[in-house]
Design a protein around this motif. Structure first.
Motif, PDB file in Angstrom:
ATOM      1  N   SER A 186       6.375   9.814  -4.514  1.00  0.00           N
ATOM      2  CA  SER A 186       6.132  11.031  -3.744  1.00  0.00           C
ATOM      3  C   SER A 186       5.308  10.685  -2.509  1.00  0.00           C
ATOM      4  CB  SER A 186       5.384  12.070  -4.589  1.00  0.00           C
ATOM      5  OG  SER A 186       4.973  13.170  -3.808  1.00  0.00           O
ATOM      6  N   HIS A 187       5.603  11.358  -1.386  1.00  0.00           N
ATOM      7  CA  HIS A 187       4.793  11.146  -0.187  1.00  0.00           C
ATOM      8  C   HIS A 187       3.408  11.773  -0.351  1.00  0.00           C
ATOM      9  CE1 HIS A 187       7.757   9.726   3.031  1.00  0.00           C
ATOM     10  NE2 HIS A 187       8.341   9.576   1.856  1.00  0.00           N
ATOM     11  N   HIS A 188       3.329  12.833  -1.146  1.00  0.00           N
ATOM     12  CA  HIS A 188       2.048  13.484  -1.380  1.00  0.00           C
ATOM     13  C   HIS A 188       1.186  12.596  -2.273  1.00  0.00           C
ATOM     14  CE1 HIS A 188      -0.932  16.586  -2.007  1.00  0.00           C
ATOM     15  NE2 HIS A 188      -0.791  16.474  -3.324  1.00  0.00           N
ATOM     16  N   HIS A 199      -0.233   7.124  -6.343  1.00  0.00           N
ATOM     17  CA  HIS A 199       0.955   6.593  -7.016  1.00  0.00           C
ATOM     18  C   HIS A 199       1.032   5.074  -6.825  1.00  0.00           C
ATOM     19  CE1 HIS A 199       2.040  10.697  -7.595  1.00  0.00           C
ATOM     20  NE2 HIS A 199       2.336  10.929  -6.326  1.00  0.00           N
ATOM     21  N   SER A 200       0.711   4.619  -5.618  1.00  0.00           N
ATOM     22  CA  SER A 200       0.714   3.167  -5.355  1.00  0.00           C
ATOM     23  C   SER A 200      -0.271   2.457  -6.276  1.00  0.00           C
ATOM     24  CB  SER A 200       0.342   2.886  -3.892  1.00  0.00           C
ATOM     25  OG  SER A 200       1.302   3.411  -3.001  1.00  0.00           O
ATOM     26  N   HIS A 242       0.815  -1.222   0.000  1.00  0.00           N
ATOM     27  CA  HIS A 242       0.000   0.000   0.000  1.00  0.00           C
ATOM     28  C   HIS A 242       0.847   1.270   0.000  1.00  0.00           C
ATOM     29  CE1 HIS A 242       0.762  -0.020   4.374  1.00  0.00           C
ATOM     30  NE2 HIS A 242       0.281   1.207   4.424  1.00  0.00           N
ATOM     31  N   GLU A 243       2.112   1.182   0.393  1.00  0.00           N
ATOM     32  CA  GLU A 243       2.968   2.365   0.416  1.00  0.00           C
ATOM     33  C   GLU A 243       4.038   2.364  -0.678  1.00  0.00           C
ATOM     34  OE1 GLU A 243       2.852   4.098   4.965  1.00  0.00           O
ATOM     35  OE2 GLU A 243       4.566   2.844   4.395  1.00  0.00           O
ATOM     36  N   MET A 244       3.905   1.514  -1.688  1.00  0.00           N
ATOM     37  CA  MET A 244       4.939   1.466  -2.719  1.00  0.00           C
ATOM     38  C   MET A 244       5.041   2.794  -3.475  1.00  0.00           C
ATOM     39  SD  MET A 244       3.057  -1.128  -5.440  1.00  0.00           S
ATOM     40  CE  MET A 244       4.356  -1.147  -6.677  1.00  0.00           C
TER      41      MET A 244
END
Length: 523
Positions: free
Chosen positions: A398-400, A405-406, A391-393
């Motif tokens: 970008s963190h935003h 993006h994932s 889920h955090e790939m």
């Protein structure tokens, strides 16, 4: 690389059997349905002590690929041909458990703009899910089918499969594919474009070969003749040409450049498809022979293939072996092994996923899911595990808005073992991990998916401080579409920020009108 080396919790999770996954002996028959662009095939096989035995095989010429119109829409006429065939397959599979059957679709349904509408009808008729697989996944499964059924050989092998609308090339050693590519050119599509008027001409063959060469040219170095020692051909086109050459006494079935030139010359002499009469050539192959020969001759001349041997094994057997490995292992001492686990581990490493956070989120999500969907199928639990693991790939980009993006990466990256259909589902799951729910309005109509999304979202919130909450302080229950998350009063007082996020989540589900999420405290 195996999942046993991963720090992620999903890799070490014990197997669990849902209502549609009934354990059975490793020798249970398994069925594969290959929904190709030219033909639909049903193969039923049994693997006994590592040896494959075919129990039944049904092939029907459906020409689904010939039913794509200029706008990329599958025509109703072609759809009805496919549905009628699947209805007959369903009758044969009446006594099979869901876990014993896997259906895959290839290039035509990769292309068709209205594929989802067709798939809904097709799955209803067949009674089993249908997976649209990517070209590279198709290539991988072809290689599995060929190498499991062919005797071992020294050195590297080039495996080629010419389908109705795509051609797969795989370079491998032993049972391991090293390079797999899929090209959007096949016997049906090329025959329709250059031999659609029913005539065989030198100009048509020349143009077809140029078109094939343009598509294949980018792979000249990847599959150069210095990189392999043996060339094998799988499936319909190769088998048809091999039979033709053997029946005509030209070769022993080996496909050579000289043999292909002989075939092309006989087509030119006939002038028209309906006049073509050659020993070993079946009637249903005549209409697509021109395109198939053009691709084969281009492959032989461009890639230096002096001898192409017809191979045992193809996509459908690869699907059966892959399913066998998922359920029971390979019967050579291995435990059940799922290529998808390897892909998830590789993606975690490639995109620098925080493994500890992935494990925390997965632990909480799984706990909630077992409470809210205790009878869920194993595959649904595994999908949720994979979504948690990845889920955090998107953080690598970008963190935003990392969830967006994932979702994009998960929906488009090459992930061996996964179908395109399942990758899209996982992409929607990780897209739904945060933010509003309107973006998933259509998908949330499926109740099982909505429960998966809810569990992932709650797990992300409960682990938002990148710590694992006290699971003993949390309980979840469900009555229809009413879900209650209960927390101990002391825990709630100690975590006011988490409680704030949970109340925001409650409001989000209220707006979606999908579930009614309630929060309560006890103790």
């Amino acid at each position: 690389m195996t999942s046993s080396t991963s720090a992620s919790a999903y890799a070490a999770a014990p197997a669990r059997h849902g209502p549609d996954i009934v354990p059975g002996p490793a020798e249970s028959p398994l069925a594969a349905i290959d929904m190709g662009s030219n033909s639909f095939r049903l193969e039923i096989g049994q693997i006994e002590r590592g040896h494959y035995r075919r129990l039944d095989y049904i092939k029907e010429t459906v020409r689904l690929g010939g039913g794509l119109d200029a706008q990329g829409m599958l025509t109703e006429e072609a759809a009805l041909r496919g549905l009628a065939c699947l209805a007959r397959f369903a009758e044969r599979l009446r006594n099979f458990r869901p876990s014993q059957v896997r259906a895959v679709a290839t290039q035509t349904l990769r292309e068709a703009r209205n594929r989802d509408a067709f798939l809904r009808r097709a799955q209803s008729v067949l009674g089993h899910p249908i997976e649209v697989i990517s070209g590279r996944e198709e290539a991988r499964l072809i290689y599995v089918g060929v190498t499991r059924l062919m005797p071992p050989a020294e050195g590297r092998r080039l495996v080629i499969d010419i389908g109705g609308r795509s051609t797969e090339m795989i370079l491998g050693e032993g049972r391991s594919p090293l390079q797999a590519e899929s090209f959007q050119i096949g016997s049906v599509s090329l025959s329709m474009r250059y031999f659609g008027d029913g005539r065989f001409t030198e100009t048509a063959f020349r143009q077809a070969q140029v078109a094939a060469g343009a598509e294949l040219e980018e792979a000249l170095d990847t599959f150069a003749p210095t990189r392999w020692q043996q060339a094998l051909g799988a499936s319909g086109t190769v088998g048809a040409v091999s039979q033709l050459l053997q029946a005509s006494g030209v070769t022993d079935g080996t496909i050579t450049p000289e043999g292909l030139r002989w075939c092309i010359e006989r087509c030119l002499r006939a002038g028209r498809i309906e006049r073509l009469s050659l020993p070993g050539l079946k009637e249903d192959r005549k209409a697509v022979l021109g395109g198939g020969l053009s691709i084969l001759y281009t492959l032989a001349t461009h890639f230096g293939i002096a001898k192409l041997q017809p191979a045992r094994g193809a996509l459908r057997q690869g699907v059966i072996f892959d399913l066998q490995d998922r359920l029971y292992g390979s019967q050579d001492g291995e435990h059940p092994h799922d290529m998808r686990d390897d892909s998830v581990v590789q993606l975690q490493r490639r995109f620098g996923v925080d493994l500890l956070q992935a494990e925390r989120v997965q632990t909480v999500a799984r706990t909630l899911y077992h409470s809210l969907a205790p009878q869920a199928a194993l595959e649904s639990q595994r999908e949720l595990d994979w979504a948690c693991a990845l889920h955090e790939m998107g953080m690598m980009v970008s963190h935003h808005d990392h969830h967006r993006h994932s979702a994009y990466l998960l929906g488009h990256v090459d992930a061996p073992g996964f179908s395109q259909s399942q990758q899209r589902r996982l992409a929607n799951l990780v897209l739904g991990q945060r933010g509003g729910l309107r973006k998933l309005e259509d998908a949330l109509r499926e109740e099982s998916f909505a429960v998966q999304v809810l569990c992932l979202r709650l797990a992300v919130i409960l682990c938002h401080a990148r710590t694992l909450p006290a699971l003993s302080a949390l309980t979840a229950s469900r009555h229809g579409r009413s879900i209650v998350l209960s927390v101990e009063a002391g825990w709630a007082q100690a975590h006011p920020r988490t409680m704030y996020l949970l109340h925001e989540e409650q409001a989000a589900w209220e707006r979606s009108q999908c579930f009614r999420l309630s929060l309560s405290t006890h103790g």
